[in-house]
Structure formats: C-alpha cells, structure tokens
Enzyme design. Sequence first.
Site, PDB file in Angstrom:
ATOM      1  N   ARG A 213      10.043  -8.626   1.775  1.00  0.00           N
ATOM      2  CA  ARG A 213      11.053  -8.514   0.712  1.00  0.00           C
ATOM      3  C   ARG A 213      12.394  -9.069   1.196  1.00  0.00           C
ATOM      4  O   ARG A 213      13.102  -9.760   0.452  1.00  0.00           O
ATOM      5  CB  ARG A 213      11.189  -7.056   0.266  1.00  0.00           C
ATOM      6  CG  ARG A 213       9.993  -6.558  -0.549  1.00  0.00           C
ATOM      7  CD  ARG A 213      10.237  -5.178  -1.133  1.00  0.00           C
ATOM      8  NE  ARG A 213      10.143  -4.122  -0.131  1.00  0.00           N
ATOM      9  CZ  ARG A 213       9.056  -3.398   0.107  1.00  0.00           C
ATOM     10  NH1 ARG A 213       7.940  -3.648  -0.559  1.00  0.00           N
ATOM     11  NH2 ARG A 213       9.055  -2.435   1.013  1.00  0.00           N
ATOM     12  N   ASP A 254       3.769  -5.544 -14.605  1.00  0.00           N
ATOM     13  CA  ASP A 254       2.875  -4.535 -14.033  1.00  0.00           C
ATOM     14  C   ASP A 254       2.220  -3.790 -15.189  1.00  0.00           C
ATOM     15  O   ASP A 254       2.744  -3.769 -16.306  1.00  0.00           O
ATOM     16  CB  ASP A 254       3.656  -3.561 -13.140  1.00  0.00           C
ATOM     17  CG  ASP A 254       2.754  -2.821 -12.162  1.00  0.00           C
ATOM     18  OD1 ASP A 254       2.663  -3.265 -10.998  1.00  0.00           O
ATOM     19  OD2 ASP A 254       2.141  -1.823 -12.556  1.00  0.00           O
ATOM     20  N   SER A 255       1.081  -3.171 -14.920  1.00  0.00           N
ATOM     21  CA  SER A 255       0.368  -2.428 -15.968  1.00  0.00           C
ATOM     22  C   SER A 255       0.722  -0.946 -15.965  1.00  0.00           C
ATOM     23  O   SER A 255       0.106  -0.167 -16.689  1.00  0.00           O
ATOM     24  CB  SER A 255      -1.146  -2.596 -15.802  1.00  0.00           C
ATOM     25  OG  SER A 255      -1.562  -2.145 -14.529  1.00  0.00           O
ATOM     26  N   ASP A 304       1.533 -10.191  -5.606  1.00  0.00           N
ATOM     27  CA  ASP A 304       1.207  -9.127  -4.643  1.00  0.00           C
ATOM     28  C   ASP A 304       0.211  -8.170  -5.294  1.00  0.00           C
ATOM     29  O   ASP A 304       0.540  -7.018  -5.606  1.00  0.00           O
ATOM     30  CB  ASP A 304       2.487  -8.394  -4.234  1.00  0.00           C
ATOM     31  CG  ASP A 304       2.247  -7.400  -3.105  1.00  0.00           C
ATOM     32  OD1 ASP A 304       1.219  -7.519  -2.420  1.00  0.00           O
ATOM     33  OD2 ASP A 304       3.093  -6.496  -2.923  1.00  0.00           O
ATOM     34  N   CYS A 344      -4.111  -8.031   0.257  1.00  0.00           N
ATOM     35  CA  CYS A 344      -4.200  -6.853   1.120  1.00  0.00           C
ATOM     36  C   CYS A 344      -5.656  -6.424   1.290  1.00  0.00           C
ATOM     37  O   CYS A 344      -5.933  -5.308   1.731  1.00  0.00           O
ATOM     38  CB  CYS A 344      -3.367  -5.702   0.552  1.00  0.00           C
ATOM     39  SG  CYS A 344      -3.919  -5.103  -1.059  1.00  0.00           S
TER      40      CYS A 344
END
Length: 400
Positions: A213, A254-255, A304, A344
């Site tokens: 970040r 985002d959900s 991400d 990830c």
Amino acid sequence: MKTITLREGKERSLLRHHPWVFQGSIAKGGGDAGETVRVESSDGKFLAWAAFSPSSQIRVRAWSFDEAERIDAEFFARRVQAAVALRQRLAIDSNGIRLVHGEADGLPGLIVDRYDDVLSAQFLSAGTERWKDAIADALVAATGCPFLYERSDSGVRGLEGLAPVTGWLRHPDTAAGDQRATEVTIHENGWKLTLDVAEGHKTGYYLDQRDNRGLFARLVRDLGCQTVLNCYSYTGGFSVAALAGGATEVTSVDSSGPALARATAHVALNGFDPAAHTALDADVNGSLRQFIKDGRRFDAIVLDPPKFAPSAAHADRASRAYKDINRLAFKLLNPGGLLLTFSCSGGIGAELFHKIVAGAGLDAQVDGYLLRRLEATSDHPTTITFPEGEYLKGLAIVRK
C-alpha cells in the site's frame, strides 16, 4: 510417549526440517488430536517431536527437530518470545503487526496479529488447539497486551476436525464487568485505518499488504496517476493509498457493503475529499466488463482478489479466473498506467502467476514493463525450509 513411524523413504522432508507429514507417509502409530508424538524413520531414528492430527491429511506437524527438547508450556513461551523479538528488531512503523506467522515461527497452525493493544489469534491446528491456554499466557506475557481475541473461525479448522471458536480469550477482569470494544484504530504509512477484530476478515485486517500500500501511494505520485480503480477493495487500504499519492478520482469495488462503508469512512478519517471516492457494491468481474462497455479508462488499477486456489488441486480453475480479471484490467488501463495485481493462493506459485498475467496481457494485446515483484511484508516471513509460506505474490506493471 506415542510414536509415529514413517514409511521407508518418507523421512526426507523432516530431515530437511519441513514441518509437515501427510497421512500416506505414515507406516504405523497414532495419537489423540493435538497430542505430542515422537516421529521416527522406518529404521527407528528420531526425526521430530510433533502434534498429531487424526482428522487432517497433514497428519503430523513438527514442533521441534531437537530430540533433547521438551514440548511443554516453556517451549511455547520461548517460541512466542522469539517471534515477538524478531518483530521488535524489524522496527516496523505501525501498531498493526503480524507477531506469529505459523510454520515460519516454528508454531504450525498459529497466527497472531497485534492491533494496538489487542492481540487477535487464530488457532488453526489440533496442536495449537491443545496448547491454547499455554500459548495465550505466553502471548500476553511476551507482549504486555492484556487483550487477546480469538478468531478461530477459518474453514481450515474443519479439516482438523475442530469447530469454529471466536471471542475474548484473555481479558482483564474489571469490577464493572466492562468489555473492551473490538473496534481498533491502527496507523500505517502515515494513515489511520480502523478494523473490528470480531468482524473483520482473517484476524481483522490484511497486514501483509502494508508495504505494498505504501509503494502504491509512491507510484501513483511518481507516475501522476489521477483515476484509480481498486478492485476487491475491502475496507479501502489501497484507496486511501491512491488518494495519499495524489489521485483525484478513486473507485472502490467490493461485494461487501459494510466493508465499503468502512472504506468511505477511511477516506474522511484521513482528511481526503469524500467526493474524490466512489464506493461500488458490486461483483468485480461484472464491473470490469461494464466499465469496458462504458468506455471507462483508469490510470491505475489494483487487483487484490480473495484466494482463488486454496491448494494446487484448484490451480487450473484459479488460473482461468486470474487470467480473466487481469485481461479485463489491461483493457481498462490507460497507456502508461499502473497495474498492481496479486494472488494470495497457495496453489499458485510466483512463476505460474507471472505466466498467467503475461497471458492475460497477450490476450488483451497489451505489453508492459515489470517494475517490481511484490510479496508480503517482512513480519510475514518465509523460511528456506518451508517455501509454502510464500503465499502472497504480486506484480507492479506499467502498461506500454
């Protein structure tokens, strides 16, 4: 002391100090869940002291390869103290730090993050579950943090035959019976971020991306990126970074409505113009396709996503998913624009991930400069004997 005997030739991983033994490598022996067992080769030579897990495919997780070592409360106190001491030496400028990183710290199945004065821990293996009280005492003693919240609600516990557990594990008694709030504020890279150890993802937040970040803020500034798209934004850490880097228009996708609400709050908390940030509660894949239809373009994009491949068995399906979102992102990126893309997934190695992203660029008819390979922060270490610990990998790319 119960003994586990391995099949002939199956001792190699333990001789290399890799801590896992799978079910198929065991010739005979067993134990109760989490019980400490002696692991021997087929010819009776000592290999390790380990925790036995009768429900898991990873049947044995090694605590120590030293035959003279005793696995007791003092053992866990030493391991925890060593892990905490390493983080102190790293001198990380944040009050949000990973203190124990499982196998890398010689404590397989244990994850502990510190958020200011609150510890948040995941006990993910039968061995750590059996020694939970001793480990909790060691954590409080080593850190001086009086508050320890348990977030043992990962699906991994099911593979160990363990039920999910959450709640305060250590909390100072008070006459009034007050409980410390689970909401915590941390600082990183000069910004403030809030989280809830009871409700947030994992232990509460993704500390592994702290350095990335910070890097993103610098690259946004250096490359003059004005319009930024943050996909799978969660609570907006990369969105705050983009605004800190001088971006004038940031979209977080985002959900999760609650996560986006916290992302919006983070923008205001750090003194940025709320009008510069848009929170979009939607599916990322569908949003990327819609942006293309609408003719949208961005100077910087962050991908991400959550874990697409929990194991190598899921790699093929996950590869297609990673390729698709990266292909769409390349199409949305302005020439000279910046892409930060991550995986990830433990089942996707760094080399394979690079190939996936390269293939996505070819499909999108886009080439790019690879600025940097990205990984987790230094408080999420990987050891030379346990390469599986290198789960987070990423690429910083500038489109030609």
